[in-house]
Design a protein around this motif. Structure first.
Motif, mmCIF file in Angstrom:
data_model
loop_
_atom_site.group_PDB
_atom_site.id
_atom_site.type_symbol
_atom_site.label_atom_id
_atom_site.label_comp_id
_atom_site.label_asym_id
_atom_site.label_seq_id
_atom_site.Cartn_x
_atom_site.Cartn_y
_atom_site.Cartn_z
ATOM 1 N N UNK A 25 0.824 -1.220 0.000
ATOM 2 C CA UNK A 25 0.000 0.000 0.000
ATOM 3 C C UNK A 25 0.857 1.269 0.000
ATOM 4 N N UNK A 26 1.877 1.381 0.861
ATOM 5 C CA UNK A 26 2.693 2.610 0.820
ATOM 6 C C UNK A 26 3.366 2.832 -0.536
ATOM 7 N N UNK A 27 3.868 1.748 -1.142
ATOM 8 C CA UNK A 27 4.474 1.864 -2.462
ATOM 9 C C UNK A 27 3.446 2.314 -3.498
ATOM 10 N N UNK A 28 2.262 1.765 -3.403
ATOM 11 C CA UNK A 28 1.193 2.106 -4.345
ATOM 12 C C UNK A 28 0.840 3.586 -4.234
ATOM 13 N N UNK A 29 0.659 4.067 -3.018
ATOM 14 C CA UNK A 29 0.303 5.478 -2.839
ATOM 15 C C UNK A 29 1.478 6.399 -3.175
ATOM 16 N N UNK A 30 2.691 5.952 -2.917
ATOM 17 C CA UNK A 30 3.867 6.747 -3.271
ATOM 18 C C UNK A 30 3.949 6.915 -4.789
ATOM 19 N N UNK A 31 3.761 5.816 -5.507
ATOM 20 C CA UNK A 31 3.811 5.909 -6.962
ATOM 21 C C UNK A 31 2.627 6.707 -7.504
ATOM 22 N N UNK A 32 1.482 6.611 -6.846
ATOM 23 C CA UNK A 32 0.323 7.413 -7.244
ATOM 24 C C UNK A 32 0.610 8.901 -7.031
ATOM 25 N N UNK A 35 2.968 10.051 -9.718
ATOM 26 C CA UNK A 35 2.253 10.186 -10.995
ATOM 27 C C UNK A 35 1.425 11.469 -11.021
ATOM 28 N N UNK A 36 0.771 11.768 -9.910
ATOM 29 C CA UNK A 36 -0.015 13.006 -9.848
ATOM 30 C C UNK A 36 0.890 14.221 -9.963
ATOM 31 N N UNK A 37 2.057 14.165 -9.317
ATOM 32 C CA UNK A 37 3.017 15.263 -9.405
ATOM 33 C C UNK A 37 3.506 15.458 -10.841
ATOM 34 N N UNK A 38 3.808 14.372 -11.511
ATOM 35 C CA UNK A 38 4.251 14.455 -12.902
ATOM 36 C C UNK A 38 3.136 15.004 -13.799
ATOM 37 N N UNK A 40 0.704 17.055 -12.880
ATOM 38 C CA UNK A 40 0.595 18.493 -12.616
ATOM 39 C C UNK A 40 1.736 19.257 -13.274
ATOM 40 N N UNK A 41 2.926 18.694 -13.197
ATOM 41 C CA UNK A 41 4.086 19.332 -13.815
ATOM 42 C C UNK A 41 3.903 19.422 -15.324
ATOM 43 N N UNK A 42 3.448 18.351 -15.930
ATOM 44 C CA UNK A 42 3.199 18.344 -17.374
ATOM 45 C C UNK A 42 2.123 19.337 -17.768
ATOM 46 N N UNK A 43 1.077 19.414 -16.963
ATOM 47 C CA UNK A 43 -0.011 20.361 -17.246
ATOM 48 C C UNK A 43 0.494 21.795 -17.155
ATOM 49 N N UNK A 44 1.307 22.071 -16.142
ATOM 50 C CA UNK A 44 1.850 23.425 -15.985
ATOM 51 C C UNK A 44 2.769 23.775 -17.151
ATOM 52 N N UNK A 45 3.594 22.821 -17.579
ATOM 53 C CA UNK A 45 4.481 23.061 -18.711
ATOM 54 C C UNK A 45 3.678 23.324 -19.983
ATOM 55 N N UNK A 46 2.620 22.556 -20.182
ATOM 56 C CA UNK A 46 1.777 22.754 -21.362
ATOM 57 C C UNK A 46 1.107 24.125 -21.328
ATOM 58 N N UNK A 47 0.625 24.534 -20.152
ATOM 59 C CA UNK A 47 0.000 25.849 -20.027
ATOM 60 C C UNK A 47 1.006 26.960 -20.297
ATOM 61 N N UNK A 48 2.231 26.800 -19.774
ATOM 62 C CA UNK A 48 3.261 27.807 -20.009
ATOM 63 C C UNK A 48 3.607 27.888 -21.500
#
Length: 88
Positions: A25-32, A35-38, A40-48
């Motif tokens: 479970x900790x590994x699953x949530x860590x990877x989740x 993934x959410x961070x990536x 958000x980062x991709x979305x911000x880069x696309x918006x920029x």
């Protein structure tokens, strides 16, 4: 069936424990979380990038207007010169 979002979260946690076991479970949530961070980062880069593209298009339009204004000024000078040569 699900009266509140908490019910859904509890159900998902129970299903995750059944399928993955409590040690995964900790590994699953860590990877989740990663993934959410990536995402958000991709979305911000696309918006920029979109903002930069829009800004560059606006600048090009501004440059075109400046070029047209310069061309108009040149044509007006030429017209004035022609008028003066006709008078002379």
């Amino acid at each position: 069936m699900f009266e509140s979002p908490n019910d859904l979260i509890i159900l998902l946690v129970v299903i995750a424990v059944l399928f993955f076991g409590s040690s995964k479970i900790p590994e699953l949530f860590r990877s989740l979380g990663r993934a959410m961070g990536e995402f958000k980062k991709g979305r911000m880069e696309a918006e920029m990038e979109m903002q930069q593209m829009m800004l560059s298009q606006e600048q090009k339009k501004g440059e075109n207007i400046e070029e047209l204004e310069k061309r108009i000024a040149e044509l007006q000078k030429q017209l004035e010169e022609l008028k003066q040569t006709k008078k002379a």
